[in-house]
Design a protein around this motif. Structure first.
Motif, short mmCIF file in Angstrom:
data_model
loop_
_atom_site.label_atom_id
_atom_site.label_comp_id
_atom_site.label_asym_id
_atom_site.label_seq_id
_atom_site.Cartn_x
_atom_site.Cartn_y
_atom_site.Cartn_z
N LYS A 67 -21.76 2.82 -13.87
CA LYS A 67 -21.44 1.50 -14.55
C LYS A 67 -22.33 0.74 -14.24
CE LYS A 67 -17.96 -2.12 -14.09
NZ LYS A 67 -16.39 -2.21 -13.42
N GLY A 68 -22.75 -0.40 -15.21
CA GLY A 68 -24.00 -1.44 -15.12
C GLY A 68 -25.25 -0.84 -15.23
N GLU A 69 -25.37 0.33 -15.47
CA GLU A 69 -26.77 1.06 -15.69
C GLU A 69 -27.22 0.88 -16.92
OE1 GLU A 69 -29.08 5.29 -15.30
OE2 GLU A 69 -27.09 5.01 -14.47
N MET A 70 -28.30 0.43 -16.97
CA MET A 70 -29.02 0.21 -18.53
C MET A 70 -29.30 1.63 -19.31
SD MET A 70 -32.58 -1.78 -19.52
CE MET A 70 -33.68 -0.60 -18.90
N PHE A 71 -28.73 1.33 -20.52
CA PHE A 71 -29.18 2.41 -21.47
C PHE A 71 -30.59 2.45 -21.90
CE2 PHE A 71 -24.62 1.21 -22.96
CZ PHE A 71 -24.05 2.56 -22.31
N SER A 72 -31.28 3.81 -21.76
CA SER A 72 -32.63 4.12 -22.07
C SER A 72 -32.72 5.16 -22.80
CB SER A 72 -33.30 4.21 -20.72
OG SER A 72 -32.92 5.50 -19.97
N ALA A 73 -33.90 5.40 -23.26
CA ALA A 73 -34.20 6.75 -24.00
C ALA A 73 -34.12 7.87 -23.04
CB ALA A 73 -35.69 6.61 -24.59
N GLU A 74 -34.01 7.78 -21.90
CA GLU A 74 -33.82 9.07 -21.00
C GLU A 74 -32.29 9.38 -20.94
OE1 GLU A 74 -36.12 6.56 -20.09
OE2 GLU A 74 -37.46 7.77 -20.94
N ASN A 75 -31.43 8.44 -20.98
CA ASN A 75 -30.09 8.58 -20.90
C ASN A 75 -29.24 8.71 -21.97
OD1 ASN A 75 -29.60 6.10 -21.02
ND2 ASN A 75 -29.37 5.54 -18.87
N VAL A 76 -29.77 8.22 -23.10
CA VAL A 76 -28.97 8.27 -24.32
C VAL A 76 -29.94 8.85 -25.34
CG1 VAL A 76 -27.83 6.88 -26.22
CG2 VAL A 76 -27.41 6.23 -23.95
N ARG A 77 -29.27 9.72 -26.33
CA ARG A 77 -30.30 10.18 -27.40
C ARG A 77 -29.34 10.55 -28.58
NH1 ARG A 77 -32.43 15.53 -25.10
NH2 ARG A 77 -32.28 16.02 -27.34
N SER A 78 -29.87 10.67 -29.64
CA SER A 78 -29.32 11.10 -30.90
C SER A 78 -29.51 12.60 -30.77
CB SER A 78 -30.01 10.55 -32.06
OG SER A 78 -29.52 11.07 -33.42
N ILE A 79 -28.04 13.39 -30.90
CA ILE A 79 -28.20 14.78 -30.95
C ILE A 79 -26.60 15.14 -31.81
CG2 ILE A 79 -28.96 15.02 -28.67
CD1 ILE A 79 -26.20 15.57 -27.59
N ARG A 80 -26.68 16.46 -32.21
CA ARG A 80 -25.43 16.71 -32.62
C ARG A 80 -24.43 17.21 -31.29
NH1 ARG A 80 -27.24 21.30 -37.22
NH2 ARG A 80 -28.66 19.94 -38.57
N PRO A 81 -23.15 17.13 -31.63
CA PRO A 81 -22.23 16.71 -32.94
C PRO A 81 -22.07 15.33 -33.01
CG PRO A 81 -20.94 17.39 -30.95
CD PRO A 81 -22.30 17.49 -30.50
N GLY A 82 -21.33 14.86 -33.87
CA GLY A 82 -21.11 13.64 -34.49
C GLY A 82 -20.06 12.61 -33.98
N ASN A 83 -19.59 13.02 -32.91
CA ASN A 83 -18.52 12.09 -32.27
C ASN A 83 -18.84 10.72 -31.74
OD1 ASN A 83 -16.72 14.15 -32.96
ND2 ASN A 83 -16.84 15.12 -31.06
N GLY A 84 -20.12 10.37 -31.40
CA GLY A 84 -20.45 9.05 -31.11
C GLY A 84 -20.78 8.34 -31.91
N ILE A 85 -21.41 6.86 -31.86
CA ILE A 85 -21.81 5.91 -32.44
C ILE A 85 -23.12 6.54 -33.42
CG2 ILE A 85 -23.05 3.61 -32.64
CD1 ILE A 85 -21.67 3.27 -29.99
N ALA A 86 -23.14 6.01 -34.53
CA ALA A 86 -24.03 6.70 -35.50
C ALA A 86 -25.67 6.35 -34.98
CB ALA A 86 -24.04 6.02 -36.82
#
Length: 352
Positions: A303-322
């Protein structure tokens, strides 16, 4: 009737209906009525919509002459006099009642190409449901008018004919009372080269003469036929035999039973595949859409941590934000603890 639809023996034919596939027996009966009846049975078993024969005698299609212009030079029938070729290739008039009866028993439509008035009269007496005008007769306007007067659907092959000649044939038929006309693009070579097929002509025929159109196909294989269906062809005609090895004057450019069955299947599949312009999600796709890409936590995020390219990526499947929202997410902060492998949703993003 709408010029884009004709009806043969109760079967509607046109762009809104599966292609009408005709098995042409022609000379492959080898002057044996039992073989001809067997060919009708074999063609019926392929799923063909109709079977076609040819109705002439040597004396109604040519004359017994030795003049040089009556001698065939080149091609499959090189060296034959026309009279001798047709004497071996014709379907005797006395066979016709038995052939029509066999087709009725097999629940398949049979009709024919007549080559003179006596043949038209014979076919009319047998209640033929349609008539075919062969390419070589497309310039015989009196014959076309005589056929048109029967009031049945007419299928006209256009091989060798230019636009003007096709127009004359169509006008002659319509003026004599024909209301259901189909034109078949045709290359009158036996066999025809695939590169000469020019199936783009099929939709042009339909447009130019306000009628349905198709292909009389003498090329090897089924590619030209399938292509013409994709371009809007409503009728496919192809020569049929049980075995090319058995011979027969038309055997070399005929399909065998398994090949013809494949022709029927692939032409109808091609028609079904064309469908309509569509960008809506199909019912069959609903199970797949969840496997598209979306945004996921690829590491645990506190909680409070920044979203970055290391912890959020575009992958399959499709249940998340576009994935298109990734730039908006990066640099933001988590509103709660997020576990590895959780899909990112908007409620996880701390309001700024």
């Amino acid at each position: 009737m709408n010029n884009s639809v004709i009806e043969i023996a109760g079967r509607k034919i046109g762009p809104g209906f599966p292609p009408y596939v005709i098995a042409e027996i022609s000379a492959n009966h080898k002057l044996d009525i039992e073989r001809c009846l067997m060919l009708i049975d074999a063609a019926a078993d392929t799923g063909a919509d109709a079977i076609k024969i040819q109705s002439y005698t040597p004396d109604t299609i040519t004359i017994d002459s030795d003049r040089p212009e009556f001698l065939i030079r080149g091609g499959l029938w090189d060296g034959y006099r026309l009279y001798d070729l047709y004497k071996e290739a014709y379907t005797p008039f006395e066979w016709h009642p038995a052939l029509f009866e066999r087709a009725r028993k097999r629940n398949v439509t049979l009709f024919s190409s007549p080559f003179d008035r006596t043949a038209v009269d014979l076919l009319a007496s047998l209640d033929a449901p349609a008539y075919k005008i062969a390419s070589f007769e497309v310039n015989d306007l009196p014959l076309i008018r005589y056929v048109a007067q029967r009031g049945k659907p007419m299928i006209i092959s256009t091989g060798m004919a230019n636009l003007g000649e096709i127009g004359e044939a169509v006008s002659a038929a319509r003026e004599a009372g024909a209301t259901q006309i189909a034109l078949l693009h045709c290359v009158s070579a036996y066999p025809a080269k695939i590169e000469d097929a020019n199936v783009a002509t099929v939709p042009h025929l339909a447009s130019a003469f306000d009628c349905i159109a198709g292909l009389s196909d003498h090329t090897p294989g089924i590619g030209a036929s399938v292509a013409s269906v994709v371009l809007g062809g409503s009728i496919i005609e192809k020569h049929f035999t049980v075995s090319r090895a058995d011979g027969g004057h038309d055997a070399e450019f005929s399909l065998e039973q398994d090949e013809f069955r494949n022709l029927v299947h692939e032409c109808k599949a091609a028609w079904a595949a064309v469908g309509r312009v569509n960008y809506d999600l199909l019912g069959s796709e609903k199970g797949s859409i969840m496997h598209r890409r979306s945004l996921y936590a690829v590491k645990s995020i506190a909680k409070g941590e920044m979203f970055s390219a290391e912890n959020v990526r575009s992958i399959r499947p499709g249940n998340g934000i576009a994935p298109k929202y990734l730039p908006k997410i990066l640099g933001g902060h988590a509103s709660r603890d997020i576990a590895f492998g959780e899909p990112i949703s908007w409620d996880m993003v701390q309001a700024s």
